[in-house]
Motif scaffolding. Structure first.
Motif, PDB file in Angstrom:
ATOM      1  N   ILE A   2       0.051   1.154  -5.150  1.00 55.60           N
ATOM      2  CA  ILE A   2       1.409   0.756  -4.760  1.00 55.60           C
ATOM      3  C   ILE A   2       2.430   1.800  -5.208  1.00 55.60           C
ATOM      4  CG2 ILE A   2       3.228  -0.949  -5.117  1.00 55.60           C
ATOM      5  CD1 ILE A   2       1.120  -3.106  -5.229  1.00 55.60           C
ATOM      6  N   LEU A   9       5.418   1.744   1.555  1.00 46.32           N
ATOM      7  CA  LEU A   9       5.478   0.289   1.467  1.00 46.32           C
ATOM      8  C   LEU A   9       6.888  -0.220   1.783  1.00 46.32           C
ATOM      9  CD1 LEU A   9       4.088  -2.371   0.835  1.00 46.32           C
ATOM     10  CD2 LEU A   9       4.598  -1.997  -1.585  1.00 46.32           C
ATOM     11  N   TRP A  66       2.042  -7.731   2.022  1.00 42.56           N
ATOM     12  CA  TRP A  66       2.030  -7.504   0.580  1.00 42.56           C
ATOM     13  C   TRP A  66       0.753  -8.033  -0.055  1.00 42.56           C
ATOM     14  CZ3 TRP A  66       5.284  -5.375  -3.224  1.00 42.56           C
ATOM     15  CH2 TRP A  66       6.381  -4.680  -2.708  1.00 42.56           C
ATOM     16  N   VAL A  69      -1.904  -5.469   0.558  1.00 38.63           N
ATOM     17  CA  VAL A  69      -1.689  -4.282  -0.276  1.00 38.63           C
ATOM     18  C   VAL A  69      -2.048  -4.561  -1.735  1.00 38.63           C
ATOM     19  CG1 VAL A  69       0.071  -2.717  -1.190  1.00 38.63           C
ATOM     20  CG2 VAL A  69       0.057  -3.300   1.242  1.00 38.63           C
ATOM     21  N   SER A  73      -5.011  -2.898  -3.919  1.00 44.04           N
ATOM     22  CA  SER A  73      -4.649  -2.167  -5.130  1.00 44.04           C
ATOM     23  C   SER A  73      -5.401  -2.675  -6.347  1.00 44.04           C
ATOM     24  CB  SER A  73      -3.142  -2.283  -5.382  1.00 44.04           C
ATOM     25  OG  SER A  73      -2.411  -1.717  -4.327  1.00 44.04           O
ATOM     26  N   PHE A  90      -1.230  -0.519   5.508  1.00 39.71           N
ATOM     27  CA  PHE A  90       0.233  -0.478   5.405  1.00 39.71           C
ATOM     28  C   PHE A  90       0.909  -0.707   6.759  1.00 39.71           C
ATOM     29  CE2 PHE A  90      -0.526   1.847   1.391  1.00 39.71           C
ATOM     30  CZ  PHE A  90       0.361   1.180   0.574  1.00 39.71           C
TER      31      PHE A  90
END
Length: 210
Positions: A2, A9, A66, A69, A73, A90
């Motif tokens: 991130i 992002l 989100w 992501v 991550s 993304f």
């Protein structure tokens, strides 16, 4: 991940929310009940209030972006993720948000919308792109064919993903072309094939000790 991709992002998050600005611009022209769901034949079979369609749907998509992501991550093996697949994580939902809201607003304003053509093309293109990169995926916990046998054996993982990559490209192209020939009934069995064949193949490899 991130922190490294924070700029991307932020940009993709703003694009995901862009339909809200378009909705505000068109607010007085939009009806109080807006189409938000279509059946396989391309007929509207679901409606939502104008505030929900304009504000809530983009926010839901933003939350989904989100979540993807953050999950990627948090993967202990995130270093194995191909760079181009990370870019897809993304960018896919922002692009989907813009396209689907453009279709929703157009339908709400009385324009003809061929959702039965657009959706298969989008799905088919996505599956084809993913299939192209599946063989390049190293073992990880968020992207790929994640079953106990592939996660336990690197060779099983690699062979399963080589097969899955070819299969997803072929099936993605089939799904893409169904949109041009009104053959949307093919999408579900094709999608099931994409899931079941790699699963069975990886289990057969496992049974052989791979």
């Amino acid at each position: 991940m991130i922190k490294k991709n924070l700029k991307i992002l932020i940009i993709t998050s703003l694009i995901t929310l862009l339909p809200i600005l378009a909705g505000l611009f068109l607010w007085n022209q939009l009806p109080e009940q807006m189409p938000t769901h279509w059946n396989a034949a391309g007929e509207i079979d679901g409606w939502s209030s104008k505030p929900f369609a304009v504000f809530c749907l983009p926010l839901i998509l933003l939350g989904a972006q989100w979540l993807c992501v953050i999950a990627t991550s948090a993967d202990p093996k995130k270093a194995a993720h191909p760079e181009k697949i990370l870019h897809m994580i993304f960018w896919f939902i922002p692009v989907l948000s813009v396209v689907m809201h453009a279709l929703t607003y157009a339908a709400a304003l009385g324009k003809e919308v061929r959702i039965e053509m657009v959706l298969p093309v989008i799905l088919g293109l996505l599956f084809t792109i993913i299939g192209n990169y599946l063989p390049k995926c190293k073992q990880n916990y968020t992207i790929g064919i994640k079953v106990p046998w592939t996660l336990d054996s690197e060779e099983n993982w690699n062979r399963t993903h080589r097969l899955a990559g070819r299969l997803w490209v072929v099936c993605g192209l089939i799904i893409l072309f169904t949109g041009f020939f009104s053959l949307t009934w093919i999408i579900l069995p094709t999608a099931l094939l994409m899931v079941l064949v790699p699963f069975v193949y990886s289990y057969m490899l496992y049974r052989k000790g791979v």
